[in-house]
Scaffold this motif. Structure first.
Motif: not given
Length: 503
Positions: A76-81, A240-248, A384-389, A223-230
């Protein structure tokens, strides 16, 4: 994110400009860890003892719940960046531009609940410590003053915004951690790792208690799932996405410190002051003060103040941000003040008039039960979207526009909405919190609360099934097309102003 910490943040949920996205994964770690490195987490850490487990059994349940919860949270940390906005707005891609209000509503309720728990637990610890240390009268007036001062301090930090909150958490992470470590010296003489608990592996209540304790621990990272993007929306998209996920992920693994503090001290309380761990009316804060040596009262008060500030700010900041996204006429500052004021009123009414301090914990658990399936839908949608938005299409609701890739059916994506409604309903039906809330099907698993894993599984299977049976428009998948599912050649309406007609 330029400027000093005393410069009030003006950004709402619009996409953060690249020039202002200067945060690092380490900053995400500090905010997420700081928000959980508190007394509220210590209370959760005491639950394995309350459930009758031994120290080592409780530690195993804690580690299991913490690792699984952190694994669920990390994506859930990936959507913000990626999108430069919060997770509720990003959910437009999977629930529709109107369906995204589900995420906003869930985060609003979660934030108010955890803000209340933070103020109550920290205020109680401050008053209790001051009573033992300086003889401060243990009266309703003392608690009211403590709650008011604490809540207003949190509100001020949230009004200033992300930079000020990050500054507070930088201090809180180091200070609270040091104070918890200091507890080793305070309680080393009383701690017995061979504490046997009230039930053994052969007891029919063992597995329901073990799984229940693990799920309570798991609920904390969820409980942090909805807030990580904030917070992660200030991290550059090129990180790098692996660094963001590792931090979370690591921010939650690090909470083993307050969890272990709560587990250890609860085992001591159960031995030396058992009346404070009565499952019918547990009082962890009171028990902690009862077993603490006199010199540790000041550190207890500091933990209450510093840790509570972290939890309160991370909760209330997201609340104001989400409210401003649902009602764009409110700026982030106005929305924060409005929701903060209502939350403070709720805290006082709930504590002194309606006695909601016990039931609010149950309420928070039920909200998390509904949030977990929403998180699964977001994760599967990302895959399913391959991380594309499409960042512009995500903002359609906030700009009061119509159409775009995520308009679907009048602004609702019934696939994601149906998967969430069914899975959340099934999860609530299987909740089993004895003495608090038991769903209509809560006893089918022999007293084991299977609500959370069941909700996660139903959400994943049902959402994938709906995406396969009823393909989404090809344009929502971007240039590389879908992964795992099919796409339909359904036309997508152009983005239009709200006053223009749209199908």
């Amino acid at each position: 994110m330029s400027g000093s910490i005393t410069e009030i943040e003006t950004y709402g949920v619009e996409r953060i400009p690249d020039a202002d996205r200067t945060a690092r994964p380490l900053d995400l770690f500090r905010v997420a860890f700081g928000g959980a490195n508190t007394f509220a987490t210590c209370v959760l850490g005491a639950f394995p003892i309350l459930f009758g487990l031994s120290f080592w059994q409780g530690l195993a349940a804690t580690v299991l719940g913490l690792v699984v919860g952190a694994l669920i949270l990390a994506p859930l940390s990936l959507f913000g960046p990626l999108n430069g906005t919060n997770n509720a707005v990003s959910s437009s891609a999977h629930l529709g531009v109107h369906g995204r209000v589900v995420g906003s509503f869930l985060s609003l309720l979660t934030a108010i609940a955890f803000f209340s728990i933070s103020v109550w637990s920290s205020g109680d610890a401050l008053v209790g410590g001051a009573h033992r240390l300086m003889g401060l009268p243990d009266t309703d007036l003392s608690y009211a003053v403590a709650y008011a001062v604490f809540a207003v301090l949190v509100l001020v930090v949230c009004v200033y915004g992300f930079r000020f909150m990050l500054f507070v958490n930088k201090i809180a992470v180091a200070a609270a951690s040091a104070l918890f470590v200091l507890g080793v010296f305070a309680f080393a003489g009383d701690f017995d790792p061979s504490y046997a608990g009230a039930i053994g592996p052969g007891d029919p209540l063992f597995w329901p208690s073990f799984i229940g304790a693990a799920l309570i621990v798991l609920s904390n990272p969820v409980s942090f799932g909805a807030f990580l993007g904030d917070w992660s929306r200030y991290i550059p998209a090129s990180t790098p996405r692996r660094r963001v996920m590792a931090a979370a992920f690591l921010s939650q693994i690090a909470t083993i410190l307050p969890f272990l503090f709560g587990l250890t001290t609860a085992s001591i309380i159960a031995t030396k002051a058992a009346e404070y761990v009565d499952p019918a009316a547990p009082n962890y804060v009171g028990g902690l003060l009862a077993i603490s040596p006199g010199w540790y009262f000041v550190p207890v008060c500091l933990i209450a103040l510093i840790g509570g500030m972290s939890t309160g700010t991370t909760s209330l900041y997201g609340t104001g941000l989400d409210f401003s996204s649902v009602f764009p006429r409110f700026s982030r500052v106005r929305a924060t003040v409005f929701i903060g004021t209502l939350s403070i009123l709720f805290i006082f009414v709930g504590r002194f008039a309606a006695n909601l301090t016990q039931s609010i914990s149950t309420f928070a658990t039920l909200i998390i039960t509904c949030t977990a399936p929403w998180m699964v839908i977001m994760m599967i949608g990302y895959v399913t979207r391959r991380g594309w938005y499409d960042a512009e299409a995500l903002q359609v609701f906030n700009r009061r526009q119509h159409g775009g890739r995520y308009w679907f059916t009048h602004g609702w994506n019934w696939r994601g909405m149906s998967a969430w409604l069914v899975s959340a309903g099934v999860a609530l039906a299987f909740v089993n919190l004895p003495g608090q809330f038991v769903g209509p099907l809560g006893d089918l698993a022999g007293g084991v609360d299977v609500s959370l894993p069941l909700g996660l599984a139903v959400a994943a299977l049902l959402y994938l099934a709906l995406l396969t049976a009823f393909p989404e428009p090809r344009e929502v998948y971007g240039p590389q097309g879908p992964r795992l599912v099919r796409a339909a050649d359904t036309p997508v309406l152009p983005i239009t102003a709200a006053t223009e007609p749209v199908a």
